[in-house]
Every structure is written in C-alpha cells, then in structure tokens.
Design an enzyme around this catalytic site. Structure first.
Site, PDB file in Angstrom:
ATOM      1  N   ARG A 108      23.084 -14.525   3.804  1.00  0.00           N
ATOM      2  CA  ARG A 108      22.541 -13.190   3.528  1.00  0.00           C
ATOM      3  C   ARG A 108      23.349 -12.474   2.468  1.00  0.00           C
ATOM      4  O   ARG A 108      22.797 -11.734   1.648  1.00  0.00           O
ATOM      5  CB  ARG A 108      22.503 -12.371   4.811  1.00  0.00           C
ATOM      6  CG  ARG A 108      21.517 -12.974   5.819  1.00  0.00           C
ATOM      7  CD  ARG A 108      21.580 -12.309   7.149  1.00  0.00           C
ATOM      8  NE  ARG A 108      21.004 -10.968   7.104  1.00  0.00           N
ATOM      9  CZ  ARG A 108      21.027 -10.133   8.144  1.00  0.00           C
ATOM     10  NH1 ARG A 108      21.610 -10.522   9.268  1.00  0.00           N
ATOM     11  NH2 ARG A 108      20.494  -8.945   8.089  1.00  0.00           N
ATOM     12  N   HIS A 162       8.951   3.551   8.802  1.00  0.00           N
ATOM     13  CA  HIS A 162       8.845   2.708   9.999  1.00  0.00           C
ATOM     14  C   HIS A 162       7.626   3.148  10.798  1.00  0.00           C
ATOM     15  O   HIS A 162       7.450   4.344  11.052  1.00  0.00           O
ATOM     16  CB  HIS A 162      10.109   2.839  10.849  1.00  0.00           C
ATOM     17  CG  HIS A 162      10.095   1.977  12.056  1.00  0.00           C
ATOM     18  ND1 HIS A 162      10.280   0.609  11.999  1.00  0.00           N
ATOM     19  CD2 HIS A 162       9.885   2.275  13.361  1.00  0.00           C
ATOM     20  CE1 HIS A 162      10.205   0.103  13.215  1.00  0.00           C
ATOM     21  NE2 HIS A 162       9.943   1.089  14.063  1.00  0.00           N
ATOM     22  N   SER A 177       0.834  -1.217   0.000  1.00  0.00           N
ATOM     23  CA  SER A 177       0.000   0.000   0.000  1.00  0.00           C
ATOM     24  C   SER A 177       0.862   1.256   0.000  1.00  0.00           C
ATOM     25  O   SER A 177       0.517   2.246  -0.643  1.00  0.00           O
ATOM     26  CB  SER A 177      -0.954  -0.006   1.200  1.00  0.00           C
ATOM     27  OG  SER A 177      -0.256   0.213   2.406  1.00  0.00           O
ATOM     28  N   ASN A 178       1.996   1.239   0.677  1.00  0.00           N
ATOM     29  CA  ASN A 178       2.894   2.398   0.627  1.00  0.00           C
ATOM     30  C   ASN A 178       3.498   2.555  -0.763  1.00  0.00           C
ATOM     31  O   ASN A 178       3.693   3.666  -1.251  1.00  0.00           O
ATOM     32  CB  ASN A 178       4.000   2.261   1.679  1.00  0.00           C
ATOM     33  CG  ASN A 178       3.564   2.732   3.040  1.00  0.00           C
ATOM     34  OD1 ASN A 178       3.386   3.933   3.253  1.00  0.00           O
ATOM     35  ND2 ASN A 178       3.357   1.814   3.952  1.00  0.00           N
ATOM     36  N   LEU A 201      19.802  -0.537  12.409  1.00  0.00           N
ATOM     37  CA  LEU A 201      18.385  -0.731  12.067  1.00  0.00           C
ATOM     38  C   LEU A 201      17.515   0.425  12.550  1.00  0.00           C
ATOM     39  O   LEU A 201      17.608   0.839  13.707  1.00  0.00           O
ATOM     40  CB  LEU A 201      17.878  -2.039  12.692  1.00  0.00           C
ATOM     41  CG  LEU A 201      16.425  -2.409  12.388  1.00  0.00           C
ATOM     42  CD1 LEU A 201      16.269  -2.764  10.900  1.00  0.00           C
ATOM     43  CD2 LEU A 201      15.951  -3.541  13.286  1.00  0.00           C
ATOM     44  N   ASP A 202      16.681   0.974  11.669  1.00  0.00           N
ATOM     45  CA  ASP A 202      15.707   2.029  12.027  1.00  0.00           C
ATOM     46  C   ASP A 202      16.365   3.194  12.757  1.00  0.00           C
ATOM     47  O   ASP A 202      15.798   3.765  13.698  1.00  0.00           O
ATOM     48  CB  ASP A 202      14.593   1.436  12.911  1.00  0.00           C
ATOM     49  CG  ASP A 202      13.833   0.314  12.221  1.00  0.00           C
ATOM     50  OD1 ASP A 202      13.349  -0.609  12.924  1.00  0.00           O
ATOM     51  OD2 ASP A 202      13.759   0.345  10.977  1.00  0.00           O
ATOM     52  N   ARG A 228      12.955  -7.546   5.206  1.00  0.00           N
ATOM     53  CA  ARG A 228      14.245  -8.218   5.429  1.00  0.00           C
ATOM     54  C   ARG A 228      15.218  -7.196   6.027  1.00  0.00           C
ATOM     55  O   ARG A 228      15.314  -6.077   5.534  1.00  0.00           O
ATOM     56  CB  ARG A 228      14.829  -8.778   4.126  1.00  0.00           C
ATOM     57  CG  ARG A 228      13.936  -9.706   3.355  1.00  0.00           C
ATOM     58  CD  ARG A 228      13.494 -10.888   4.135  1.00  0.00           C
ATOM     59  NE  ARG A 228      14.621 -11.713   4.578  1.00  0.00           N
ATOM     60  CZ  ARG A 228      14.481 -12.724   5.433  1.00  0.00           C
ATOM     61  NH1 ARG A 228      13.277 -12.981   5.963  1.00  0.00           N
ATOM     62  NH2 ARG A 228      15.511 -13.437   5.797  1.00  0.00           N
ATOM     63  N   ILE A 229      15.953  -7.593   7.069  1.00  0.00           N
ATOM     64  CA  ILE A 229      16.955  -6.679   7.637  1.00  0.00           C
ATOM     65  C   ILE A 229      18.198  -6.728   6.742  1.00  0.00           C
ATOM     66  O   ILE A 229      18.706  -7.818   6.447  1.00  0.00           O
ATOM     67  CB  ILE A 229      17.292  -7.059   9.087  1.00  0.00           C
ATOM     68  CG1 ILE A 229      16.037  -6.884   9.953  1.00  0.00           C
ATOM     69  CG2 ILE A 229      18.443  -6.206   9.624  1.00  0.00           C
ATOM     70  CD1 ILE A 229      16.210  -7.282  11.408  1.00  0.00           C
ATOM     71  N   LEU A 230      18.648  -5.594   6.274  1.00  0.00           N
ATOM     72  CA  LEU A 230      19.786  -5.510   5.359  1.00  0.00           C
ATOM     73  C   LEU A 230      21.087  -5.338   6.144  1.00  0.00           C
ATOM     74  O   LEU A 230      21.120  -4.651   7.161  1.00  0.00           O
ATOM     75  CB  LEU A 230      19.577  -4.348   4.385  1.00  0.00           C
ATOM     76  CG  LEU A 230      18.325  -4.489   3.502  1.00  0.00           C
ATOM     77  CD1 LEU A 230      17.982  -3.172   2.836  1.00  0.00           C
ATOM     78  CD2 LEU A 230      18.528  -5.588   2.460  1.00  0.00           C
TER      79      LEU A 230
HETATM   80  C1  GRF Z   1       3.532  -0.470   7.011  1.00  0.00           C
HETATM   81  O1  GRF Z   1       2.887  -0.159   8.219  1.00  0.00           O
HETATM   82  C2  GRF Z   1       4.965  -0.039   7.112  1.00  0.00           C
HETATM   83  O2  GRF Z   1       5.189   1.066   7.971  1.00  0.00           O
HETATM   84  C3  GRF Z   1       5.597  -1.248   7.687  1.00  0.00           C
HETATM   85  O3  GRF Z   1       4.954  -2.343   7.078  1.00  0.00           O
HETATM   86  C4  GRF Z   1       3.626  -1.969   6.774  1.00  0.00           C
HETATM   87  C5  GRF Z   1       3.493  -2.406   5.340  1.00  0.00           C
HETATM   88  O4  GRF Z   1       2.541  -1.870   4.648  1.00  0.00           O
HETATM   89  N1  GRF Z   1       7.034  -1.299   7.480  1.00  0.00           N
HETATM   90  P1  GRF Z   1       2.409  -1.999   3.033  1.00  0.00           P
HETATM   91  O5  GRF Z   1       3.048  -3.287   2.595  1.00  0.00           O
HETATM   92  O6  GRF Z   1       3.103  -0.814   2.440  1.00  0.00           O
HETATM   93  O7  GRF Z   1       0.947  -1.986   2.814  1.00  0.00           O
END
Ligand code: GRF
Length: 196
Positions: free
Chosen positions: A66, A110, A14-15, A145-146, A92-94
């Site tokens: 990895r 995030h 969705s993003n 991470l983050d 996946r953590i890079l």
């Molecule tokens: C979102 O809440 C994003 O912040 C998190 O995973 C979720 C994935 O959403 N990392 P989508 O796959 O973009 O719908």
C-alpha cells in the site's frame, strides 16, 4: 485565490460530475484533476469530456504494498498541486500516513448518516436495523475510516418497499446536492455544516 480541486474516483463518477458541474461559472474553486485507481473507471471519460485533466494509478500491480501504491498516488496528486482533494466514490482505504499529509484539505462523501454505518453495505445495514431514516455525510478525512469532522448531511425517509439498491438510487441525487454545497463553503474557508 481560486482553490485547485483534485477529485479521486473508482467508478462511474456521478459525484465527480456533480462537483465539477457545480464549479462551472462563478465559484471559489476549480477542478484541476480527476484521478482514479482504476484505469477503466467510467468517470475518467466523463471528466475528459468536461475538459478536466485525468490520470490513473492502478492499485492492482502494487498488490499488498500500500505504501508504494500511495506514493504513486501522491506523486500524481502533487503534479496537479491541489489545495483541496475530494474523495468521490473512491473505494481504496487510505493509510494514516497518507491521510495525515492531506489532513484539513481532504473531503469524503459516505452513504450513511455518520457516525452510523462506517464502512461498506450502508444501505443494507440501515434496512436490517429497521431504521426510519437514512442519508449521506460529507466529512473531513482523518486517519480513522469514515470518522473525521462532519461538514454536511442529507437525510431521507426510508420507505417500506425500499431495498438496498432502491435506497442507493434515491440517495444519490441528495449526494449530488450535498457535496457541491459543502465544497463551495469549504473552498471559502467556511466549515459550518450544511444540512439538507
Ligand atoms: C456513492 O454512493 C458514494 O457515496 C459512495 O460510492 C458511491 C459512488 O458513486 N462512496 P459515484 O461513483 O460518485 O457515482
């Protein structure tokens, strides 16, 4: 020069859809690839329907190797020669070796108000802590991470009847506003943070 954007996803995307839609029309960037670590990720079909090139590198056959997975991921990315890489629900953590190559050109969204709640289960942790506010953050990806420089945040007030799922659902529309706003600025070379 229009910036070329690759979007990495693991799930529904969705993003990714929000980012791709925002780049339609007059925009300093355009999507050139949607890449997933899961060949069955629902977002790949959505990207295809939007006319964006798609690819997948399944992480499972690589097991614990990895470096080999990331080499395959990197080669798929290089083929599209992106100027900017957006992690959008990429789970996946890079490794630092991988992120170092793309440092300054890779963004991530995030679902928490970083630096709070790095990692997973951010909604449940915010509720467990009794927080009154929650939100999401877009940041530059670095080795930790983050943890990279914050480029934008969006906030919402936590309601008494919120559950982790309800909070996630209430936050997603904010994510879909924040990430495109940050990407447009970033593609213009402007790292001034966006606050919603
Ligand atoms: C979102 O809440 C994003 O912040 C998190 O995973 C979720 C994935 O959403 N990392 P989508 O796959 O973009 O719908």
């Amino acid at each position: 020069m229009t910036k070329r954007v690759a979007i990495l996803i693991s799930g529904g995307g969705s993003n990714m859809v929000a980012l791709a839609r925002s780049m339609e029309g007059a925009h300093p960037a355009k999507p050139v690839l949607v890449l997933s670590n899961d060949p069955k990720a629902g977002g790949l079909a959505k990207a295809h329907d939007m006319g964006i090139a798609t690819a997948s590198v399944d992480h499972r056959p690589f097991g614990k190797d990895r470096a080999a997975f990331e080499a395959a991921l990197d080669s798929a990315l290089q083929k599209a020669s992106p100027d900017i890489v957006c992690l959008a629900g990429f789970m996946r953590i890079l490794t630092p070796e991988f992120t170092r190559q793309w440092e300054g050109r890779m963004l991530n969204i995030h679902p928490s108000l970083l630096p709070k709640y790095k990692g997973l289960h951010t909604h449940a942790r915010a509720l467990e802590a009794g927080d009154t506010e929650h939100g999401c953050t877009v940041h530059e990806v670095t080795a930790a991470l983050d943890d990279g420089p914050i480029l934008g945040q969006a906030r919402l007030t936590i309601n008494a009847d919120d559950t982790p799922d309800r909070l996630a659902a209430r936050l997603l529309p904010l994510e879909h506003r924040l990430y495109p706003a940050v990407l447009r600025r970033f593609a213009e070379g402007d790292k001034t943070p966006v606050f919603i």
